[in-house]
Write an enzyme that holds these catalytic residues in place. Structure first.
Site, short mmCIF file in Angstrom:
data_model
loop_
_atom_site.label_atom_id
_atom_site.label_comp_id
_atom_site.label_asym_id
_atom_site.label_seq_id
_atom_site.Cartn_x
_atom_site.Cartn_y
_atom_site.Cartn_z
N SER A 295 0.35 -1.16 -0.16
CA SER A 295 -0.11 -0.18 -0.28
C SER A 295 0.95 1.17 -0.15
O SER A 295 1.79 1.69 -1.12
CB SER A 295 -0.93 0.07 1.21
OG SER A 295 -1.44 1.23 1.22
N ASP A 306 9.99 4.84 -10.02
CA ASP A 306 9.88 5.63 -11.53
C ASP A 306 10.77 7.06 -11.54
O ASP A 306 10.82 7.28 -12.65
CB ASP A 306 8.21 5.74 -11.26
CG ASP A 306 7.46 5.01 -11.52
OD1 ASP A 306 8.62 3.85 -12.02
OD2 ASP A 306 6.82 5.19 -11.80
N LYS A 320 -0.73 -3.86 -3.25
CA LYS A 320 -1.98 -3.41 -3.19
C LYS A 320 -2.01 -1.79 -3.36
O LYS A 320 -1.29 -1.28 -2.92
CB LYS A 320 -1.91 -3.60 -1.50
CG LYS A 320 -3.93 -2.91 -0.87
CD LYS A 320 -3.51 -2.82 0.37
CE LYS A 320 -4.55 -2.63 0.98
NZ LYS A 320 -4.75 -1.51 0.52
#
Length: 539
Positions: A295, A306, A320
């Site tokens: 999460s 990224d 999740k």
């Protein structure tokens, strides 16, 4: 009237906050034109059960069960909180409460101290993990449940409570008076320098003060010479979305994307960016993540990945990527309802698919990962520097090192020792040199200094304790797991006697994932350089 009061638990819903994992923010419920018809069916069934069922049934129990049943048809994470569960959830998010500073559980009719928070009244008076709380305020606790014990242990700040402890190696109970105080639940339990330039921070959870805890830790390490960071986000289950955003913002410049959310209800489509220039945008970072990182911790890992701000070592994260909203409903109850998905800056959906019964999905952390699992070409995304990453199944590490238990990958036998608390049980027989918090004298106690070594004699003694506790020792597995066993013996003794930071510092020295991670700062530096010149790097 009783059933209509209970029914209000379902229909008088007030949205109070939004979650990522267990977390808070704002949202609204969608409605359906057919809902009034469903109300009629529900109230008719409730009325029939209350008036005609063979035994008298409490209406709250019926309604709570109905809500849980509804949510169980949706996804693995939408869930209902009765008033006690809701209060505990809010307590975890707020990161503090008033009490003595222990987490408890009920095991075989005993109330057991499962964890003692450092600096708490219980810690200061020598309460240890594994202690049996045999008596509270003059009452025998045998057969109590955790609710009964918590009501007696909690109370106003500054008020005293007497408890009696049973501990292995002590013939008589240990009597302790504790004065209740504010208990802070740490989300950054360990931060220290590994060497003259390498800082280590463990981000174990997310709460409402995580950004301040992290900033304080980073600034302290920076003052000690930190020039590179090992960020440990393993076993972090997630927390408030806003805290994940603030954590990422420490490492990236203003304006950079952090996460986006997309859903069906009003205001669920949002893009979140760094609103400030982070103080640590240039240092190379290696992130350690594992299958239990979930999460909000995946938001942090995914955003740093990224933007090529971190090199990731460990295992593929849980997967999740659901934004949940917490709805406070009448009677002090609440529900967590999935209202959106979140996506990393490259557009990756981290959510793993689940099976119809959720069994395979929920047992993910118990199974070994398939490192060669093929990707769907349509899931391909790119980092800022053009590196390939994939959507739809957690954050995959740059360097895969299996290690579900404190960086180790033990046999089934080794895992069972950890699950049954064998290492913590053994640690209970040790006392730190000079520790006078407990005045009683026990039998068979072993005195240790902070920098003790787990020698062959301790390992042999641990093996004998297993036999005394009727644990069948798999000799071949014991040999395979010897490094793990030595590490866990020291970790549990360190944690009980010398604190989490010392325990983690010594464990990092032998933790297989950490040992690999510490060799990857060259790659992390290369990524850090790429993150500052993405256009050139992508050619």
């Amino acid at each position: 009237m009783r059933r209509y009061r209970s029914l209000s638990i379902v229909v008088s819903v007030i949205a109070v906050s939004a979650l990522v994992g267990g977390l808070l923010g704002k949202s609204l419920l969608a409605t359906d034109d057919r809902v009034p018809e469903h109300y009629k069916a529900f109230t008719a069934a409730l009325s029939a059960i209350e008036s005609s069922y063979v035994d008298k049934i409490d209406s709250d129990r019926l309604v709570y069960g109905a809500v849980r049943g509804m949510l169980s048809t949706l996804d693995p994470h939408s869930s209902f909180f009765d008033p006690r569960e809701y209060a505990q959830m809010r307590e975890r998010q707020e990161g503090h409460y008033y009490g003595i500073g222990i987490q408890i559980s009920a095991v075989d009719g005993d109330i057991i101290a499962q964890f003692v928070f450092e600096g708490s009244p219980a810690y200061k008076q020598g309460v240890r993990q594994g202690d049996v709380i045999a008596n509270i305020a003059g009452e025998n606790t045998k057969g109590w449940n955790t609710d009964q014990a918590m009501k007696k242990l909690r109370g106003a700040r500054g008020t005293p409570v007497q408890i009696a402890l049973r501990r292995r190696g002590y013939a008589q109970t240990i009597n302790v008076e504790l004065v209740r105080d504010e208990i802070t639940i740490p989300t950054v339990p360990a931060a220290f320098m590994i060497d003259s330039t390498t800082g280590y921070v463990q981000l174990r959870d997310f709460g409402e003060n995580t950004d301040r805890d992290l900033k304080r830790a980073l600034q302290s390490l920076s003052s000690k010479g930190m020039r590179r960071l090992l960020l440990d986000i393993r076993n972090n289950p997630g927390g408030p979305l806003d805290q994940a955003i603030k954590v990422v913002n420490e490492f990236i410049p203003r304006g950079k994307a952090i996460v986006s959310t997309h859903g069906r209800v009003s205001n669920s489509d949002q893009d979140y960016r760094a609103t400030e220039d982070g103080q640590f945008t240039d240092i190379p970072i290696v992130v350690m993540a594992n299958r239990s990182s979930a999460s909000a911790s995946e938001i942090v890992t995914g955003a740093l990945h990224d933007h090529d701000r971190a090199y990731v070592v460990g295992e593929t994260t849980f997967g999740k990527a659901l934004v949940q909203s917490i709805y406070r409903i009448s009677g002090g109850a609440g529900l967590a309802l999935t209202t959106a998905h979140y996506y990393t800056p490259s557009g990756r959906l981290i959510q793993r698919p689940w099976d119809a019964s959720f069994d395979e999905y929920l047992t993910y952390t118990m199974r070994d990962q398939d490192a060669n699992k093929p990707h769907n070409p349509s899931d391909l995304k790119r980092t800022d520097a053009g590196r390939p990453v994939y959507s739809g199944g957690g954050i995959e590490p740059d360097k895969r090192v299996a290690g579900p238990l404190e960086g180790f990958d033990p046999t089934r036998f080794g895992r069972s020792l950890s699950q049954r608390g064998a290492f913590a049980n053994y640690a209970a027989k040790f006392t730190a040199e000079g520790d006078s918090r407990v005045s009683q004298t026990g039998t068979g106690r072993t005195i240790v200094k902070p920098n003790f070594v787990v020698d062959d004699a301790m390992v042999a003694e641990f093996r004998e304790q297993l036999k005394a506790d009727h644990v069948r020792v798999d000799e071949e597995a014991f040999k395979k797991d010897l490094d793990f066993i030595r590490a866990m013996i020291r970790f549990e003794i360190d944690r009980a006697l010398f604190g989490v930071a010392d325990a983690r510092r010594h464990l990092i020295e032998v933790d297989p994932q950490a040992r690999v991670a510490l060799t990857m700062f060259g790659e992390a530096q290369r990524l850090s350089d790429l993150s500052r010149t993405p256009a050139k790097a992508a050619h």
